[in-house]
Design an enzyme around this catalytic site. Structure first.
Site: not given
Length: 299
Positions: A68-69, A71, A124, A160, A187, A213, A239-240
Site C-alpha cells: 500500500a504505497i 501511488l 490500483c 490496466k 492489477n 506475486g 500477475g505472478g
C-alpha cells in the site's frame, strides 16, 4: 525467435517491467532495459506530486507481497524530466492515474512525445483520493476515461484492469468499445491485510493493500483467458510471473506480452535474462519458431 509486437510496438522479447517496480527514475528503467526486459513501464504518476502512505508500505505474505504505497510520485511535470532521459533501448510506457477523465487526458497529453504508449491505471486497490480500482470497477467511468485520452493523444492507449470486479470481461469489452488499443490484465488483488501477532495491529500503515506475486497467477491467467475470447485488442498479461513456464502459460491463455513485477523483488533484474533464456530453450525443444505460434493455444 522471441520477438513480439502489439499496437505496432516491436519488442525483442515478450517480457516487460511492470508498473511500480523500479520505475520511478530513468536510471532504473534503463537498467531494466539493459538487463533484458523487452519493454519498460514506469511507476504510476499523476497530475500533482503525491507523498503516498507512510511506512510500512509493503509486507511479505505466503505466496506474495501486499503493498500500500499510495501511488507516491513526483507529479507529471517532474516525471517528464525522467521520461526524457530514457535511452530508447526498448519501448517505454508511461503508467498514469487520475480521478477524472480530464485528469488522465491532461497527463497523457503532457508526456505523449516522450513514450511509446500510455497505460491507464484505473485499477490500483489502495489508491488515494478516488483514484484506482474505484474507477476500474465502474464500466461507464472506465469508458469515459478511455474516450477522453484517445481524443487527446496519438500514441497507443493501454488500459490496466482490476480483477476485483464481478465480470472483468464486461469491463474489458467496454474499454475496447471506447477505443483502447490494448489491455493489461491484471492489477493486484485485494485489498488484503496482515496483522502483527505481537501488537495485534495491521502491519501496513494503510492497514490494507494490494496483493501480488505467485499466488495471484491462476486468477490472472483466468482473466486473460476469458478476455481473450471476448476482445480483438492485444492483451498484456501480468500477475505472478517468475520464470519462463509462467510466460508460456500466459501466452497460451492469449497474452501477447507479459509484465514482470514482484519477481524483480525476489530475483533481481537478472530475472529477465533468465526468463528469456528459458523461453528460447523451451521453444526450440517444442518446435516453436515464433511467439505468435504460442498465443492463444489454450483456446
Amino acid at each position: 525467435m522471441l520477438e513480439t509486437e502489439f499496437c505496432n510496438i516491436k519488442m525483442k522479447n515478450p517480457t516487460m517491467l511492470a508498473a511500480g517496480v523500479l520505475g520511478s527514475t530513468a536510471a532504473s528503467l534503463n537498467w531494466a532495459a539493459r538487463s533484458g526486459a523487452g519493454a519498460v513501464v514506469t511507476k504510476s504518476f499523476g497530475k500533482e506530486p503525491n507523498k503516498g502512505y507512510v511506512n510500512p508500505t509493503t509486507v511479505e505474505v505466503t505466496g506474495g507481497i501486499i503493498n500500500a504505497i499510495g501511488l507516491s510520485n513526483p507529479g507529471v511535470e517532474n516525471f517528464r524530466g525522467e521520461l526524457e532521459k530514457l535511452d530508447g533501448r526498448v519501448p517505454g510506457i508511461a503508467s498514469i492515474y487520475g480521478a477524472t477523465p480530464q485528469d488522465f487526458a491532461d497527463i497523457a497529453l503532457q508526456i505523449q512525445d516522450t513514450v511509446d504508449a500510455v497505460e491507464l491505471n484505473v485499477s490500483c486497490p489502495h489508491a488515494m483520493g478516488g483514484c484506482g480500482a474505484a474507477i476500474g470497477q465502474d464500466l461507464n467511468l472506465t469508458s469515459d476515461i478511455v474516450t477522453a485520452v484517445k481524443k487527446t493523444v496519438e500514441i497507443p492507449v493501454i488500459v490496466k484492469l482490476t480483477p476485483n470486479v464481478t465480470d472483468i470481461v464486461e469491463i474489458a469489452v467496454s474499454a475496447e468499445a471506447a477505443g483502447c488499443d490494448a489491455l493489461t490484465l491484471i492489477n493486484s488483488l485485494g485489498p488484503g491485510m496482515k496483522i502483527d501477532l505481537e501488537t495485534g495491529k495491521p502491519i501496513l500503515s494503510n492497514r490494507f493493500g494490494g496483493m501480488s506475486g505467485p499466488a495471484v497467477k491462476p486468477i490472472a491467467l483466468r482473466c486473460v483467458f476469458d478476455v481473450y475470447e471476448a476482445v480483438e485488442v492485444p492483451i498484456i498479461g501480468v500477475g505472478g510471473v517468475r520464470d519462463y513456464r509462467d510466460v508460456v502459460e500466459f501466452l497460451y491463455a492469449g497474452a501477447r506480452a507479459v509484465q514482470v513485477g514482484t519477481a524483480v523483488m525476489y530475483d533481481g533484474l537478472d530475472v529477465f535474462n533468465k526468463i528469456n533464456k528459458g523461453l528460447e530453450k523451451f521453444m526450440i525443444q517444442r518446435g516453436y519458431r515464433s511467439i505468435g505460434e504460442m498465443i492463444g493455444r489454450s483456446h
